[in-house]
Design an enzyme around this catalytic site. Structure first.
Site, PDB file in Angstrom:
ATOM      1  N   CYS A  72       0.824  -1.210   0.000  1.00 32.83           N
ATOM      2  CA  CYS A  72       0.000   0.000   0.000  1.00 32.83           C
ATOM      3  C   CYS A  72       0.857   1.258   0.000  1.00 32.83           C
ATOM      4  CB  CYS A  72      -0.996   0.013   1.151  1.00 32.83           C
ATOM      5  SG  CYS A  72      -0.701  -1.105   2.473  1.00 32.83           S
ATOM      6  N   CYS A 100      -2.674  -2.993   9.057  1.00 32.67           N
ATOM      7  CA  CYS A 100      -2.251  -1.713   9.630  1.00 32.67           C
ATOM      8  C   CYS A 100      -1.851  -1.885  11.095  1.00 32.67           C
ATOM      9  CB  CYS A 100      -3.375  -0.680   9.548  1.00 32.67           C
ATOM     10  SG  CYS A 100      -3.879  -0.304   7.870  1.00 32.67           S
TER      11      CYS A 100
END
Lengths: 166, 135
Positions: free
Chosen positions: B37, B106
């Protein structure tokens, strides 16, 4: 849902597995392959034939979208050469990540008069990533090449963010 | 995708954003990234002679969940001991922030950043086990 692995884009196009594809030739080839699958030129006799042609047509379109983009082409090449190589090389050097963070900040706070110079800087970084990638691939060092691809993603993203500002 | 209120709160009012002196002996720095990402997270801790974390700062370039995960991590780190900090798990962050499955990575990034910061501090202070020194 079926988990069928995506076919190797190079194999779909029947071109050699290399980063240095001539983009004009590639496009000609794409048009030729598409024409072969076009219903006007390809009267399928049975429903099965029809489905097969449709399937082939979708594969050609997917492969085209991968091969025409140098970075997606690189990912496809690496996965075809060494399955899972991108996943195995996700851990990047902290020094690089620190620089990437600073670059992201530079982009976030760039005033408009600074944007042109910063665009050049990022484009140069992306070009040098690609040159280094080609070298790694030619040396058969796919682990190093995978790291280059990951690093380039930070530069590409920064450039994208910068362009989105203007 | 809807973010939870806690994620939004940390995203809009991130706690402890900033930097500590990475060259100081009592500061540990961890920088980790999620290349898929293009996220990067820097987390720093300042540790007292007694092994208590007296300050924590972060800088994250990434999505709302990555920012919230690191912001929350610094809140938890401040005032805790190094040993307790090493026990923080990404699953606790997932639970606190109600992160959806697609954003679990995350929280993993935040846990990795905490561990990297602790290891950096331990390395500087000669408290690193041999097998960890190479990682």
């Amino acid at each position: 849902m079926f988990n069928v692995p995506a076919p190797d884009a190079f194999a779909v196009f029947g071109v050699s597995r290399t980063l240095d594809l001539d983009e004009q030739e590639l496009e000609m080839h794409y048009l030729k392959l598409s024409r072969e699958c076009h219903p006007d030129h390809n009267r399928a006799q049975t429903t099965d034939d029809c489905a097969a042609v449709l399937q082939r047509s979708a594969e050609i379109n997917d492969a085209w979208n991968i091969l025409r983009d140098p970075w997606r082409r690189a990912r496809a090449l690496l996965e075809a050469e060494s399955a899972g190589v991108l996943e195995r090389n996700k851990k990047l050097d902290p020094m690089f990540l620190m620089a990437a963070l600073e670059l992201a900040e530079e982009v976030a706070f760039a005033e408009s008069d600074r944007q042109a110079a910063l665009t050049d800087k990022l484009q140069a970084a992306i070009d040098s990533d690609f040159t280094a990638l080609q070298k790694d691939v030619n040396n058969g060092d796919f682990d190093a090449a995978a790291k280059r691809v990951h690093q380039s993603h930070y530069h590409l993203k920064a450039l994208h963010d910068l362009e989105a500002k203007s | 995708m809807a973010y939870s209120d806690k994620v939004l709160d940390h995203y809009q009012n991130p706690r402890n954003v900033g930097s500590l002196d990475k060259d100081a002996d009592n500061v540990g720095t961890g920088v980790v990234g999620a290349p898929e990402c293009g996220d990067v997270m820097k987390l720093q801790i300042k540790v007292s002679d007694e092994g208590q974390i007296i300050d924590a700062k972060f800088k994250t370039y990434g999505c709302g969940s990555a920012i919230a995960s690191s912001s929350l991590a610094t809140e938890w780190l401040k005032g805790t001991s190094i040993d307790a900090a090493a026990e923080i798990k990404n699953t606790q962050i997932v639970k606190e922030l109600s992160l959806p499955p697609v954003k679990i990575h995350c929280s993993v990034l935040a846990e990795d950043a905490i561990k990297a910061a602790i290891n950096d501090w331990r390395r500087k202070n000669g408290k690193l086990a041999k097998e960890e020194a190479n990682s």
